[in-house]
Design a protein around this motif. Structure first.
Motif, short mmCIF file in Angstrom:
data_model
loop_
_atom_site.label_atom_id
_atom_site.label_comp_id
_atom_site.label_asym_id
_atom_site.label_seq_id
_atom_site.Cartn_x
_atom_site.Cartn_y
_atom_site.Cartn_z
N LEU A 140 0.85 -1.20 0.00
CA LEU A 140 0.00 0.00 0.00
C LEU A 140 0.88 1.24 0.00
O LEU A 140 1.10 1.88 1.03
CB LEU A 140 -0.92 -0.03 1.22
CG LEU A 140 -1.87 -1.23 1.30
CD1 LEU A 140 -2.43 -1.38 2.71
CD2 LEU A 140 -3.01 -1.05 0.30
N THR A 141 1.39 1.59 -1.14
CA THR A 141 2.39 2.66 -1.23
C THR A 141 1.81 4.06 -1.12
O THR A 141 2.54 5.01 -0.87
CB THR A 141 3.15 2.53 -2.57
OG1 THR A 141 2.19 2.53 -3.65
CG2 THR A 141 3.96 1.23 -2.61
N ALA A 142 0.50 4.22 -1.31
CA ALA A 142 -0.11 5.55 -1.26
C ALA A 142 -1.58 5.42 -0.89
O ALA A 142 -2.17 4.34 -1.02
CB ALA A 142 0.03 6.24 -2.63
N PRO A 143 -2.19 6.51 -0.39
CA PRO A 143 -3.64 6.47 -0.13
C PRO A 143 -4.43 6.13 -1.39
O PRO A 143 -3.95 6.34 -2.52
CB PRO A 143 -3.95 7.89 0.36
CG PRO A 143 -2.66 8.39 0.92
CD PRO A 143 -1.59 7.78 0.05
N GLN A 144 -5.63 5.58 -1.19
CA GLN A 144 -6.53 5.14 -2.25
C GLN A 144 -6.00 3.92 -3.01
O GLN A 144 -6.40 3.65 -4.13
CB GLN A 144 -6.84 6.26 -3.25
CG GLN A 144 -7.35 7.54 -2.61
CD GLN A 144 -8.51 7.30 -1.67
OE1 GLN A 144 -8.42 7.60 -0.48
NE2 GLN A 144 -9.58 6.75 -2.19
N THR A 145 -5.08 3.18 -2.37
CA THR A 145 -4.66 1.89 -2.92
C THR A 145 -5.21 0.79 -2.03
O THR A 145 -5.56 1.02 -0.87
CB THR A 145 -3.13 1.78 -3.01
OG1 THR A 145 -2.56 1.97 -1.70
CG2 THR A 145 -2.56 2.80 -3.98
N ALA A 146 -5.26 -0.42 -2.57
CA ALA A 146 -5.85 -1.53 -1.82
C ALA A 146 -5.14 -2.82 -2.16
O ALA A 146 -4.60 -2.98 -3.26
CB ALA A 146 -7.33 -1.66 -2.15
N VAL A 147 -5.12 -3.73 -1.20
CA VAL A 147 -4.70 -5.11 -1.45
C VAL A 147 -5.86 -6.02 -1.09
O VAL A 147 -6.58 -5.79 -0.12
CB VAL A 147 -3.43 -5.49 -0.66
CG1 VAL A 147 -2.23 -4.69 -1.12
CG2 VAL A 147 -3.64 -5.33 0.84
N LEU A 148 -6.04 -7.06 -1.90
CA LEU A 148 -7.10 -8.04 -1.69
C LEU A 148 -6.48 -9.41 -1.50
O LEU A 148 -5.41 -9.70 -2.03
CB LEU A 148 -8.06 -8.08 -2.88
CG LEU A 148 -8.68 -6.77 -3.38
CD1 LEU A 148 -9.55 -7.05 -4.61
CD2 LEU A 148 -9.49 -6.12 -2.30
N GLY A 164 -3.81 -3.37 -10.59
CA GLY A 164 -3.98 -2.23 -11.47
C GLY A 164 -5.43 -1.87 -11.76
O GLY A 164 -5.71 -0.78 -12.26
N ARG A 165 -6.35 -2.77 -11.42
CA ARG A 165 -7.77 -2.49 -11.67
C ARG A 165 -8.32 -1.60 -10.56
O ARG A 165 -7.80 -1.53 -9.44
CB ARG A 165 -8.57 -3.79 -11.76
CG ARG A 165 -8.14 -4.65 -12.95
CD ARG A 165 -8.89 -5.95 -13.04
NE ARG A 165 -10.32 -5.78 -13.33
CZ ARG A 165 -11.13 -6.78 -13.66
NH1 ARG A 165 -10.64 -8.02 -13.76
NH2 ARG A 165 -12.40 -6.56 -13.92
N THR A 166 -9.41 -0.92 -10.87
CA THR A 166 -10.04 0.02 -9.94
C THR A 166 -11.43 -0.48 -9.57
O THR A 166 -12.14 -1.04 -10.41
CB THR A 166 -10.15 1.42 -10.57
OG1 THR A 166 -8.83 1.89 -10.90
CG2 THR A 166 -10.80 2.42 -9.62
N PHE A 178 -10.79 2.97 -5.47
CA PHE A 178 -9.51 2.47 -5.00
C PHE A 178 -8.86 1.65 -6.11
O PHE A 178 -9.53 0.97 -6.88
CB PHE A 178 -9.67 1.57 -3.76
CG PHE A 178 -9.94 2.33 -2.49
CD1 PHE A 178 -8.90 2.67 -1.64
CD2 PHE A 178 -11.22 2.73 -2.17
CE1 PHE A 178 -9.15 3.37 -0.48
CE2 PHE A 178 -11.49 3.43 -1.01
CZ PHE A 178 -10.44 3.76 -0.16
N LYS A 179 -7.54 1.74 -6.16
CA LYS A 179 -6.77 0.98 -7.15
C LYS A 179 -6.11 -0.21 -6.47
O LYS A 179 -5.47 -0.07 -5.43
CB LYS A 179 -5.70 1.87 -7.79
CG LYS A 179 -4.90 1.18 -8.89
CD LYS A 179 -3.89 2.14 -9.49
CE LYS A 179 -3.08 1.45 -10.60
NZ LYS A 179 -2.08 2.38 -11.19
N VAL A 180 -6.29 -1.40 -7.05
CA VAL A 180 -5.70 -2.61 -6.49
C VAL A 180 -4.20 -2.59 -6.77
O VAL A 180 -3.77 -2.65 -7.91
CB VAL A 180 -6.33 -3.88 -7.08
CG1 VAL A 180 -5.68 -5.12 -6.49
CG2 VAL A 180 -7.84 -3.90 -6.84
N SER A 181 -3.41 -2.51 -5.69
CA SER A 181 -1.95 -2.47 -5.85
C SER A 181 -1.32 -3.84 -5.66
O SER A 181 -0.19 -4.07 -6.07
CB SER A 181 -1.34 -1.49 -4.86
OG SER A 181 -1.57 -1.91 -3.52
#
Length: 832
Positions: A140-148, A164-166, A178-181
């Motif tokens: 999670l390198t930045a806000p508005q990112t997510a891991v699933l 990379g998907r949102t 949110f962008k999947v990181s």
């Protein structure tokens, strides 16, 4: 080599000659060993929590211990947000720290809303603190990112290739992208964490409407994790925390005229994540934990069951000693010394233990999966490696073989050949062995009776917990969640009115506390004439809650929509000007009996009309005069393990988290009609509702499982005890054949013979009660004291256990007794 071959040959012939003896010993030991191995697997699993996590030795959870002036104590895994920032600032040993907050945002895809579970918001790169295994992408390198997790990615997108998907969620009424990181592995069951997705947010922005959350020391709503630098002594950090509290926690003015410091009733502690599951802090957990007492109980039960099997072996071996007296005497005459005889008999018992272990392993292979499913544990059965059971199985075989064979070996090897061969001792009873066997039978049945008592008490408490009067009408309730969604808050009254028109619905109300809800919201109340702070729970409800929940009025009245003072509705989000105006006006509340008693009032009638004070709103809004207009009966909304809450109900028509629907009719039809109406109102919030009966079943699921476990172990203990008693009864009947023949010749009836033999084996069972009762009483009293409401530990379970054990003993020996008693005495005395 020839000597050992002779030992094994003799041992196998002895087993083949006495088939009943062999089957009883092998079956008893196999059951005991299988139980031991299964419990060993479970104990290993319970101690394996977070061992799969990289760098687990340096990963810690920051926990809170709370103790109020009234003596209430809570050990919480949670901590307030501000503690995370302060430990980073004050302790250079903290390499990284992160705060995560539980959330259940609505997931939007193709215009369809679906519920989420075990999602978390993080303020930092959580994976830099807790190294959850990353499968693809980045952290999670930045806000508005997510891991699933892998499973969550498949659930939401149908594929794991989603980096990379949102995606879009609805949180606090707003759509956020949110962008999947990255993708992480699914968390195993042996983890104290429950995480399906982690979404990084900028917390100051997220809490812009509630900035107090960021600086509040008493707001334990999430979890703080810290990565300590290698080599850091966490205990040294814990020793520095009292001074850290004094440096960081400011005094607060709560209107009592004396300063209040949140650090006065709170303490904190760094706890390694591998110790969380079995640790003292079990409040505010992500996943249900366990305690070391349960682990110890399982260990003791396993030892007792295996011990009963060893006792069976010792009992039957000493009973059969007279049959092998001649063999021992002849071996000694031919030159065998005592050491060789001891080695021979111990070797025989090891052989029996080895055969038992093979059967035990087969039983474990058959039972491990259903056992794991019952415990909801991921038990792995392997034979090799660090977690393999091959070496423990070999060790257990040798231990059981030596323990079970050692006494019989010493006992048999002490026979003197001259006395044995002269007196033909092969057909006589060995002096002294009867008292030992009686003592061992007493011990066996004491264990069985104790477990039966524990099972009866646990079952009785479980039934009582479900049936105890909760202080409200718990039947025919449908509890609907999701009402606190920001997009539904303005529609609350509309939803209630439409639900009232659904066929079968009798009453509808909204509340912040319902059947087994896990939220806590406490405030300090100042009783009249004092400056003391009394902690009272405060929950918003509406006028319909009284009828919907089925509360009972003890004094005064309930909220009236026609009286403006009863209404304390604020806009959402609340504005400080409104709060100041409401604080200046004062509010009307209804309390439960425990709350008014805690505030010092003599009775519900005495409390009605009285005014107490509290700073209910944001700091700076001033003290609020709180008028008590009514008192309702105490209601147990939570488990019987938890003390009843002192509750202050506040009337508001906006923002409650649950809707209570009282219905009359077919439950499934009413639920379907309510769901259909819900979907007509909104498509942005999924329908989430449970019947009160289902909620209570889930609440006491752990108690039910404990009752079943005790019942299972009690059954095993009884089976092993019966096997031993059956063998002893058969042996005794055989050895007393001539005695019984003489008794019958002298006029004894069949009934007299049966009574004689049955009484011989009933006496040890009666004596066993004298041992089992006080031990079981002490253990169960201690266990029941963990409940706020409990059954009385009366004589019922003890008498039931005694009668069951006696009936089992009588039933086990009755067949042998009747068969021997009916035998023709001529057959027993023909050669005399």
């Amino acid at each position: 080599m020839t000597m050992w071959r002779n030992y094994w040959t003799v041992a196998i012939r002895a087993l083949a000659k006495s088939k009943t003896y062999s089957v009883i010993n092998i079956a008893g030991l196999a059951i005991g060993m299988a139980a031991c191995i299964l419990i060993l697997l479970y104990l290993r699993y319970e101690r394996s929590y977070e061992n799969w996590l990289p760098d687990v030795a340096n990963t810690y959870q920051f926990q809170t211990h709370f103790k109020s002036d009234e003596g209430e104590e809570f050990d919480m895994q949670m901590a307030s947000y501000t503690t995370k920032e302060r430990i980073e600032k004050d302790f250079p040993q903290v390499e990284n720290a992160a705060y995560i907050l539980g959330t259940e945002p609505v997931f939007l895809k193709d215009g369809q809303a679906s519920a989420t579970e075990d999602w978390k918001y993080a303020d930092e790169d959580f994976l830099k603190v807790v190294n959850l295994p990353l499968v693809a992408g980045t952290t999670l390198t930045a806000p508005q990112t997510a891991v699933l997790t892998r499973t969550e990615a498949m659930r939401r997108f149908g594929t794991e290739d989603v980096v990379g998907r949102t995606f879009t969620i609805i949180s606090v009424g707003k759509k956020v992208d949110f962008k999947v990181s990255g993708i992480i592995e699914d968390l195993p069951k042996n983890s104290h964490m429950r995480i399906n997705a982690i979404l990084r947010r900028d917390f100051p922005t997220f809490f812009a409407d509630n900035p107090q959350f960021l600086t509040c020391w008493g707001c334990q709503s999430g979890w703080v994790y810290a990565k300590l630098k290698p080599g850091t002594d966490a205990e040294q950090l814990n020793a520095q925390l009292p001074a850290w509290e004094k440096r960081n926690i400011p005094d607060e003015d709560i209107g009592t005229g004396k300063p209040y410091n949140p650090g006065d009733d709170q303490d904190w502690r760094f706890t390694n994540v591998s110790d969380v599951h079995l640790g003292a802090a079990q409040d505010g957990e992500m996943a249900p934990g366990n305690d070391r007492r349960t682990i110890t109980t399982f260990t003791i039960i396993a030892i007792l069951i295996l011990g009963m099997a060893v006792v069976n072996f010792t009992n039957l071996a000493t009973a059969r000693a007279s049959q092998r007296a001649r063999e021992v005497a002849l071996r000694k005459v031919l030159g065998a010394n005592r050491r060789q005889l001891i080695v021979q008999f111990v070797s025989e018992s090891v052989l029996i233990a080895a055969a038992s272990m093979l059967i035990a392993l087969a039983l474990v292979e058959l039972l491990v999966r259903p056992f794991a499913a019952f415990l909801d544990a991921d038990l792995q059965l392997s034979y090799l490696g660090s977690n393999g059971i091959l070496l423990p199985a070999i060790g257990l075989t040798l231990l059981v073989g030596v323990l079970s064979g050692l006494y019989p070996a010493f006992f048999l090897s002490r026979f003197q050949p001259a006395q044995v061969l002269k007196a033909n001792r092969s057909a006589a009873e060995t002096p002294g062995s009867g008292r030992l066997r009686t003592a061992l039978v007493v011990l066996q049945f004491a264990v069985s009776i104790g477990l039966i008592i524990c099972t009866a008490v646990v079952y009785g408490q479980t039934v009582y917990a479900r049936s105890v009067d909760p202080g409200y009408n718990r039947d025919n309730i449908l509890q609907v969640d999701e009402m606190a969604r920001a997009q539904l808050i303005p529609m609350g009254e509309t939803i209630v009115e439409r639900m009232k028109r659904v066929p079968g619905v009798k009453a509808v109300g909204r509340t912040d506390i319902g059947v087994a809800t896990d939220n806590n919201n406490n405030t300090f109340i100042i009783p009249p004439g004092t400056n003391n702070n009394v902690s009272i729970g405060q929950y918003n409800v509406d006028e319909g809650f009284f009828d919907a929940m089925g509360l009972r009025l003890k004094a005064g009245r309930w909220f009236d929509p026609n009286r403006p003072m009863d209404d304390m509705t604020l806009t959402f989000p609340p504005k400080i000007e409104e709060e100041k105006a409401l604080a200046a006006r004062g509010i009307n509340v209804v309390m439960n009996e425990f709350a008014v008693k805690k505030l010092g009032f003599k009775s519900p009638q005495d409390a009605v009309g009285k005014t107490v004070r509290s700073e209910l709103f944001q700091e700076g809004t001033g003290m609020v005069n709180i008028n008590i207009i009514g008192v309702v009966a105490d209601s147990r909304f939570r488990s019987v393990r938890t003390p009843i809450d002192p509750i202050m109900f506040r009337n508001a028509n906006l923002g409650q988290s649950h809707m209570i629907i009282r219905y009359d009719g077919e439950p499934a039809q009413v639920r379907a009609a309510v769901e259909a109406e819900w979907k007509k109102i909104t498509n942005e919030v999924p329908f989430n509702a449970d019947f009160s009966e289902d909620v209570m079943a889930e609440l006491y699921e752990a108690e039910d499982a404990r009752a079943q476990i005790f019942a299972g172990f009690s059954l095993l203990a009884v089976i092993i005890g019966c096997l031993g008693l059956f063998g002893l009864a058969a042996f005794t009947a055989e050895r007393r054949t001539k005695e019984i023949g003489i008794r019958k010749v002298l006029g004894a009836r069949t009934r007299d013979i049966v009574q004689l033999l049955v009484w011989q084996f009933s006496r040890p069972v009666i004596v066993a009660n004298l041992i089992a009762w006080p031990v079981a009483w002490w253990m169960m009293r201690d266990w029941l004291n963990g409940f706020d409401q409990r059954i009385t530990l009366g004589p019922g379970p003890f008498l039931i256990a005694a009668l069951v054990a006696l009936a089992i003993a009588v039933g086990t020996v009755m067949g042998h007794a009747i068969r021997v008693a009916r035998a023709n005495p001529i057959h027993a005395l023909r050669y005399e």
